[in-house]
Enzyme design. Structure first.
Site, PDB file in Angstrom:
ATOM      1  N   ASP A 190       0.815  -1.223   0.000  1.00 17.51           N
ATOM      2  CA  ASP A 190       0.000   0.000   0.000  1.00 17.51           C
ATOM      3  C   ASP A 190       0.842   1.263   0.000  1.00 17.51           C
ATOM      4  O   ASP A 190       0.380   2.333  -0.388  1.00 17.51           O
ATOM      5  CB  ASP A 190      -0.870   0.019   1.266  1.00 17.51           C
ATOM      6  CG  ASP A 190      -2.299  -0.319   0.961  1.00 17.51           C
ATOM      7  OD1 ASP A 190      -2.532  -0.989  -0.060  1.00 17.51           O
ATOM      8  OD2 ASP A 190      -3.175   0.089   1.736  1.00 17.51           O
TER       9      ASP A 190
ATOM     10  N   HIS B  99     -10.073   8.834  -1.365  1.00 17.04           N
ATOM     11  CA  HIS B  99     -10.509   7.483  -0.997  1.00 17.04           C
ATOM     12  C   HIS B  99     -11.232   7.587   0.348  1.00 17.04           C
ATOM     13  O   HIS B  99     -10.627   7.917   1.366  1.00 17.04           O
ATOM     14  CB  HIS B  99      -9.276   6.567  -0.889  1.00 17.04           C
ATOM     15  CG  HIS B  99      -9.571   5.176  -0.438  1.00 17.04           C
ATOM     16  ND1 HIS B  99      -9.481   4.073  -1.265  1.00 17.04           N
ATOM     17  CD2 HIS B  99      -9.953   4.699   0.772  1.00 17.04           C
ATOM     18  CE1 HIS B  99      -9.797   2.981  -0.580  1.00 17.04           C
ATOM     19  NE2 HIS B  99     -10.088   3.341   0.666  1.00 17.04           N
TER      20      HIS B  99
ATOM     21  N   GLY C  15     -13.363   5.332   2.731  1.00 16.48           N
ATOM     22  CA  GLY C  15     -13.935   4.059   3.181  1.00 16.48           C
ATOM     23  C   GLY C  15     -13.994   4.112   4.694  1.00 16.48           C
ATOM     24  O   GLY C  15     -14.283   5.168   5.265  1.00 16.48           O
TER      25      GLY C  15
ATOM     26  N   GLY D  70     -11.186   3.648   6.376  1.00 10.70           N
ATOM     27  CA  GLY D  70     -10.029   4.539   6.384  1.00 10.70           C
ATOM     28  C   GLY D  70     -10.211   5.539   5.252  1.00 10.70           C
ATOM     29  O   GLY D  70     -10.824   5.206   4.241  1.00 10.70           O
TER      30      GLY D  70
ATOM     31  N   LEU E 161     -21.614   5.207   7.718  1.00 10.93           N
ATOM     32  CA  LEU E 161     -22.079   6.519   7.235  1.00 10.93           C
ATOM     33  C   LEU E 161     -23.550   6.502   6.831  1.00 10.93           C
ATOM     34  O   LEU E 161     -24.232   7.521   6.914  1.00 10.93           O
ATOM     35  CB  LEU E 161     -21.226   6.998   6.057  1.00 10.93           C
ATOM     36  CG  LEU E 161     -21.364   8.497   5.836  1.00 10.93           C
ATOM     37  CD1 LEU E 161     -20.437   9.272   6.753  1.00 10.93           C
ATOM     38  CD2 LEU E 161     -21.138   8.888   4.403  1.00 10.93           C
TER      39      LEU E 161
ATOM     40  N   GLY F  15     -16.067   2.942  -0.456  1.00 10.19           N
ATOM     41  CA  GLY F  15     -17.460   2.785  -0.005  1.00 10.19           C
ATOM     42  C   GLY F  15     -18.239   4.085   0.098  1.00 10.19           C
ATOM     43  O   GLY F  15     -19.337   4.216  -0.444  1.00 10.19           O
ATOM     44  N   ILE F  16     -17.665   5.071   0.773  1.00  9.30           N
ATOM     45  CA  ILE F  16     -18.363   6.351   0.954  1.00  9.30           C
ATOM     46  C   ILE F  16     -18.246   7.206  -0.308  1.00  9.30           C
ATOM     47  O   ILE F  16     -19.244   7.753  -0.797  1.00  9.30           O
ATOM     48  CB  ILE F  16     -17.778   7.098   2.180  1.00  9.30           C
ATOM     49  CG1 ILE F  16     -18.081   6.306   3.457  1.00  9.30           C
ATOM     50  CG2 ILE F  16     -18.314   8.514   2.272  1.00  9.30           C
ATOM     51  CD1 ILE F  16     -17.362   6.813   4.701  1.00  9.30           C
ATOM     52  N   GLY F  17     -17.044   7.305  -0.834  1.00  8.64           N
ATOM     53  CA  GLY F  17     -16.829   8.147  -2.023  1.00  8.64           C
ATOM     54  C   GLY F  17     -17.681   7.719  -3.200  1.00  8.64           C
ATOM     55  O   GLY F  17     -18.195   8.546  -3.950  1.00  8.64           O
ATOM     56  N   GLU F  18     -17.879   6.401  -3.355  1.00 11.16           N
ATOM     57  CA  GLU F  18     -18.656   5.904  -4.493  1.00 11.16           C
ATOM     58  C   GLU F  18     -20.154   6.018  -4.258  1.00 11.16           C
ATOM     59  O   GLU F  18     -20.930   6.095  -5.209  1.00 11.16           O
ATOM     60  CB  GLU F  18     -18.306   4.421  -4.749  1.00 11.16           C
ATOM     61  CG  GLU F  18     -16.910   4.228  -5.299  1.00 11.16           C
ATOM     62  CD  GLU F  18     -16.457   2.776  -5.214  1.00 11.16           C
ATOM     63  OE1 GLU F  18     -17.285   1.868  -5.337  1.00 11.16           O
ATOM     64  OE2 GLU F  18     -15.242   2.566  -5.011  1.00 11.16           O
TER      65      GLU F  18
HETATM   66  P1  ADP Z   1     -12.945  -0.309   3.857  1.00  7.43           P
HETATM   67  O1  ADP Z   1     -12.052   0.831   4.196  1.00  7.43           O
HETATM   68  O2  ADP Z   1     -13.234  -1.198   5.030  1.00  7.43           O
HETATM   69  O3  ADP Z   1     -12.590  -1.049   2.591  1.00  7.43           O
HETATM   70  P2  ADP Z   1     -15.280   0.558   2.342  1.00  7.43           P
HETATM   71  O4  ADP Z   1     -14.547   1.151   1.186  1.00  7.43           O
HETATM   72  O5  ADP Z   1     -16.042  -0.708   2.118  1.00  7.43           O
HETATM   73  O6  ADP Z   1     -14.349   0.415   3.596  1.00  7.43           O
HETATM   74  O7  ADP Z   1     -16.309   1.672   2.893  1.00  7.43           O
HETATM   75  C1  ADP Z   1     -17.060   1.486   4.049  1.00  7.43           C
HETATM   76  C2  ADP Z   1     -17.922   2.714   4.270  1.00  7.43           C
HETATM   77  O8  ADP Z   1     -18.743   2.935   3.120  1.00  7.43           O
HETATM   78  C3  ADP Z   1     -18.868   2.595   5.453  1.00  7.43           C
HETATM   79  O9  ADP Z   1     -18.743   3.724   6.300  1.00  7.43           O
HETATM   80  C4  ADP Z   1     -20.241   2.599   4.815  1.00  7.43           C
HETATM   81  O10 ADP Z   1     -21.154   3.287   5.586  1.00  7.43           O
HETATM   82  C5  ADP Z   1     -19.994   3.389   3.548  1.00  7.43           C
HETATM   83  N1  ADP Z   1     -21.051   3.113   2.572  1.00  7.43           N
HETATM   84  C6  ADP Z   1     -21.290   1.969   1.907  1.00  7.43           C
HETATM   85  N2  ADP Z   1     -22.406   2.104   1.138  1.00  7.43           N
HETATM   86  C7  ADP Z   1     -22.876   3.354   1.343  1.00  7.43           C
HETATM   87  C8  ADP Z   1     -23.995   4.101   0.854  1.00  7.43           C
HETATM   88  N3  ADP Z   1     -24.850   3.571  -0.002  1.00  7.43           N
HETATM   89  N4  ADP Z   1     -24.137   5.369   1.275  1.00  7.43           N
HETATM   90  C9  ADP Z   1     -23.268   5.927   2.140  1.00  7.43           C
HETATM   91  N5  ADP Z   1     -22.194   5.282   2.636  1.00  7.43           N
HETATM   92  C10 ADP Z   1     -22.006   4.021   2.251  1.00  7.43           C
END
Ligand code: ADP
Length: 375
Positions: free
Chosen positions: A128, A186, A188, A190, A261, A308-311
């Site tokens: 990473d 990014h 998520g 993190g 989130l 997760g959040i950004g997308e």
């Molecule tokens: P990691 O860092 O564990 O890989 P992810 O990239 O999977 O994390 O992101 C996890 C975050 O994404 C969580 O806080 C979750 O709430 C958020 N998330 C996932 N789907 C949604 C959504 N539809 N709307 C808002 N937040 C979301």
């Protein structure tokens, strides 16, 4: 590979708990099981068993696997590229566990178990930190005495490199712009932001360990270090308490009581003021980094939202991109609200800066790098 066809995919979540979740998907259908999975070894064994299962599996025997790619969080100064795992490499991953105690020991364990489960395969480590090795020294060093950098390696290493690399390459191909100034955000559990000039990481918000910068799920991000001294000297915390506070009990969790989130957005929508404030604080922190890195790069072609959040969170994207016209950033509400699992532009037609949502795919990036290395 190289066709990038997904033969099967799966995940083991909540290892160590009685409510671990195992999911697996292939052309033969989907499996979801819930129950105790006590260790990484048990989790990986479960994956190997299903891969080799006569009915549900996709392999005839373990020798069919040529390469196993591993995400390794900390490669320190030793690895600026993906590496074939040898005994020396394993030793270095172990040594860097002092810098990433939550990640490297588990990453190493995964490698050791995969060596046993797939003895004929090559094991490849994708770090990473590697993508950030191009950062200039002025952005790597902390303003503390030089010997701490020279002799003890105390510096910004940077993380989420696999994801930032993957989405920035996608953006460069989409924009058809090799010479470009990008911000990859990014978000998520993190969270980090990387300023990428001509495809190379220049500035990055995480630091020596993955705790600095943006507000994260349970990590505080930036904090004045005098708060730590106050916690210890005046409020009686010991250092382990401080560590737990800042990495596991802070961030969005500490501000709202919720980690996810989605819950925070729902609560904010129902009038929960603490949740709304946490969203505003989160967006403000991201805006600060966008502004400072744009100044440091002297320009900006595109912002990328990923993870997760950004997308998925149109709410946070909107908060971040509102009142940014001074920097030439303007988003189209309808495009922002539209959900899709592909690269998309959410800026207005007249926005000077492109705003892109790009699904990250760290597994694919690891597979690509492993394939490139093995030829
Ligand atoms: P990691 O860092 O564990 O890989 P992810 O990239 O999977 O994390 O992101 C996890 C975050 O994404 C969580 O806080 C979750 O709430 C958020 N998330 C996932 N789907 C949604 C959504 N539809 N709307 C808002 N937040 C979301």
């Amino acid at each position: 590979m190289p066709s990038e066809t997904v033969v099967c995919s799966g995940m083991v979540e909540r290892i160590g708990s009685d409510e671990a979740v195992f999911t697996f998907k292939s052309g033969k259908g989907k499996i979801k099981e819930e129950g105790a999975i006590g260790s990484h070894r048990a989790g990986l064994k479960k994956i190997a068993d299903v891969l080799l299962d006569a009915e549900k599996g996709v392999l005839k025997n373990s020798a069919e696997v040529d390469v196993v790619g591993h995400r390794v969080v900390h490669g320190g100064d030793s690895f600026s590229a993906t590496a074939l795992v040898t005994e020396v490499v394993k030793k270095e991953i172990k040594e860097y566990a002092t810098l990433a105690p939550l990640h490297n020991p588990h990453n190493l364990e995964g490698i050791i178990i995969a060596e046993q489960l797939f003895p004929q395969a090559k094991q490849i480590a994708v770090f990473d930190t590697a993508f950030h090795q191009t950062m200039p020294v002025k952005a790597r060093k902390y303003a503390i005495p030089n010997e701490l950098y020279d002799e003890h390696g105390i510096q910004v290493y940077g993380f989420h490199g696999t994801s930032h690399k993957y989405v920035s390459e996608k953006a460069i191909a989409y924009l058809k712009k090799e010479e470009s100034k990008l911000l990859s955000i990014h978000l998520g559990n993190g969270c980090s932001i990387t300023a990428i000039v001509d495809g190379k990481s220049m500035y990055h918000s995480l630091g020596f360990a993955p705790g600095n910068g943006l507000i994260m799920g349970s990590r505080s991000g930036d904090i004045d270090h005098s708060v730590i001294f106050h916690l210890v000297h005046t409020l009686g915390y010991d250092l382990a308490d401080v560590n737990t506070l800042l990495t596991k009990k802070s961030g969005m969790l500490g501000l709202t009581g919720f980690n996810d989130l989605r819950d925070i957005q729902t609560e904010a929508g129902n009038g929960n003021a603490a949740c709304q404030l946490a969203l505003d604080m989160n967006a403000y922190r991201i805006k600060k980094y966008i502004g400072s890195y744009t100044a440091a790069m002297n320009g900006l072609d595109a912002i990328i939202f990923t993870a997760g959040i950004g997308e998925n969170s149109s709410v946070l994207r909107k908060l971040v991109c509102t009142d940014m016209d001074f920097l030439g950033i303007s988003i189209d509400d309808l495009k922002n609200e539209t959900r899709a699992n592909v690269l998309r532009e959410i800026n207005t037609d007249d926005s000077k800066v492109k705003v892109l949502v790009i699904p990250t795919n760290e597994e694919l990036e690891i597979a690509k790098q492993a394939f490139e290395l093995c030829g």
